[in-house]
Write an enzyme that holds these catalytic residues in place. Structure first.
Site, mmCIF file in Angstrom:
data_model
loop_
_atom_site.group_PDB
_atom_site.id
_atom_site.type_symbol
_atom_site.label_atom_id
_atom_site.label_comp_id
_atom_site.label_asym_id
_atom_site.label_seq_id
_atom_site.Cartn_x
_atom_site.Cartn_y
_atom_site.Cartn_z
ATOM 1 N N LYS A 45 0.847 -1.211 0.000
ATOM 2 C CA LYS A 45 0.000 0.000 0.000
ATOM 3 C C LYS A 45 0.877 1.254 0.000
ATOM 4 O O LYS A 45 2.086 1.183 0.284
ATOM 5 C CB LYS A 45 -0.894 -0.005 1.243
ATOM 6 N N ARG A 143 -10.673 0.366 14.467
ATOM 7 C CA ARG A 143 -10.585 1.102 13.203
ATOM 8 C C ARG A 143 -11.664 0.521 12.301
ATOM 9 O O ARG A 143 -12.837 0.649 12.593
ATOM 10 C CB ARG A 143 -9.172 0.973 12.593
ATOM 11 N N TYR A 273 16.498 29.827 7.144
ATOM 12 C CA TYR A 273 15.436 30.613 7.766
ATOM 13 C C TYR A 273 15.596 30.703 9.275
ATOM 14 O O TYR A 273 15.969 29.732 9.932
ATOM 15 C CB TYR A 273 14.075 29.961 7.473
ATOM 16 N N MET A 321 11.651 24.003 2.018
ATOM 17 C CA MET A 321 10.768 23.207 1.166
ATOM 18 C C MET A 321 11.535 22.367 0.146
ATOM 19 O O MET A 321 11.181 21.209 -0.107
ATOM 20 C CB MET A 321 9.780 24.120 0.430
#
Ligand SMILES: *Cc1c(COP(=O)(O)O)cnc(C)c1O
Length: 379
Positions: A45, A143, A273, A321
């Site tokens: 998956k 679930r 940053y 990013m």
């Protein structure tokens, strides 16, 4: 690999021999001392946990896997379109899931409710085929899965649908919480009750499975007739670094990039940053063209390490990013040099687990999140 073309700017190198090797090692391990040995399902998956679903599924099929497991039907159909012929189970369905497409493609359906069972039977009737279903029992994870209070009704309806030639209940399964050995044992005991109740209702499912990698490797009583192996196939441990004695796995993914820029800076220079880092000495900073858009966790800013030219160097400042910075000190590094973020620690490079530690998460999330912009190349 050479040069610095876009194709090599970033690369997740996928070792398909390791997929086959891990499958073989796990099959031997879970089959020790038990006859018959449990079947093995490889769980592919989520794009095979980020490794590339089609390539991994074909490698697992080539390695003799018994079943493939995916979450949803679209994932299963993608594999069928790519020529995967191994049995596939899909177990997570939305309200409008295309059961007809699944039945037509011979995808076995994990069934978690009476409504899903009826939908599978209806799709089979319309196609004049028999739907393979595996009833998922909730044994405590809360679930998906049929609640114990509804087992009797679902088993009765399933048996009617079998007699009508619409479905074949090929399996019963559940999923463990891994909360504690006692919790897992309690779930297995409830699963046993579900199996007995299903048999009492006239069903005879051959595939009985509850164990994912962790229980398959550590809880022999949870192996039943099949184990569902996800993380282990990718050569990673469900417990971080540790594996049981006698089992060796090889990490399948090596995440690399090519150095995009090299800059010598003076003591006192700040970087990236928010200036969370400032040079305490003259040093060399290397720019790596991978960032959180590629799945590199920003939480690992200032905490993870990478390997360049066989040496390990720290990631400094904020991960951005598209890029992050590595402090290589006085090492000679050039644009285009290979950076290994993680791979097989036996080769002296950081592990996916080390990135998970740096980011406060699990190795599953590190590999699964590697993004679309990173080409997967088979080795
Ligand atoms: C993802 C998943 C698995 C595989 O779990 P691993 O811990 O990666 O082995 C098995 N079964 C189900 C139902 C899953 O959702």
């Amino acid at each position: 690999m050479s040069g610095n073309s876009d194709a090599t700017l970033r690369a997740a190198v996928i070792d398909l021999d390791a997929v086959r090797g891990n499958l073989h090692a796990i099959r031997s391990f879970v089959g020790r001392d038990v006859a018959p040995a449990p079947l093995v399902m490889a769980v592919v998956k989520a794009n095979a946990y980020g490794h590339g679903a089609i390539a991994v599924a074909l490698a697992a099929q080539d390695g003799g896997v018994d079943w493939l497991g995916v979450a949803d039907i679209d994932e299963a159909l993608e594999l069928r379109s790519a020529g995967v012929t191994a049995p596939i189970l899909a177990w997570l369905h939305g309200q409008d899931a295309d059961f007809a497409a699944a039945v037509a493609a011979e995808v076995s359906l994990g069934i978690s409710s009476l409504a899903q069972l009826r939908a599978a039977a209806g799709a089979a009737r319309a196609l004049q085929r028999v739907a393979s279903v595996q009833l998922k029992l909730d044994t405590g994870l809360s679930r998906n899965g049929v609640a114990a209070s509804e087992w009797a009704e679902v088993f009765a309806v399933a048996r009617e649908a079998e007699l009508a030639g619409e479905v074949r209940v090929d399996g019963l399964f559940s999923h463990l919480s891994n909360a504690s050995p006692a919790d897992d044992a309690a779930q297995c005991a409830l699963f046993d009750q579900g199996i007995a109740a299903a048999e009492g209702a006239g069903l005879s499912p051959a595939l009985l499975h509850i164990a994912a990698t962790a229980a398959a490797l550590s809880l022999p009583a949870a192996r039943y007739s099949m184990v569902r192996i996800g993380i282990g196939i990718y050569g990673l441990s469900p417990w971080g670094d540790a594996l049981p004695a006698g089992l060796e796995l090889v990490p399948v993914m090596t995440l690399t990039a090519r150095v995009a820029a090299v800059r010598r800076v003076l003591a006192g220079t700040a970087a990236s940053y928010d200036y969370t880092w400032r040079a305490t000495r003259d040093t060399t900073l290397v720019l790596v063209p991978l960032g959180y858009a590629d799945g590199i966790p920003r939480q690992a800013s200032g905490r993870a390490s990478v390997s360049i030219g066989g040496a390990t160097h720290p990631v400094i400042g904020r991960i951005a990013m598209d890029q992050f910075i590595v402090d290589v000190g006085d090492a000679e590094v050039h644009p285009g040099d290979e950076v290994v973020l993680f791979g097989d620690p036996a080769r002296g490079v950081p592990s996916a687990e080390s990135w998970a530690d740096a980011a406060g998460t699990i190795n599953y999330e590190i590999v699964t999140r590697i993004g679309h912009r990173v080409p997967r190349s088979a080795r």
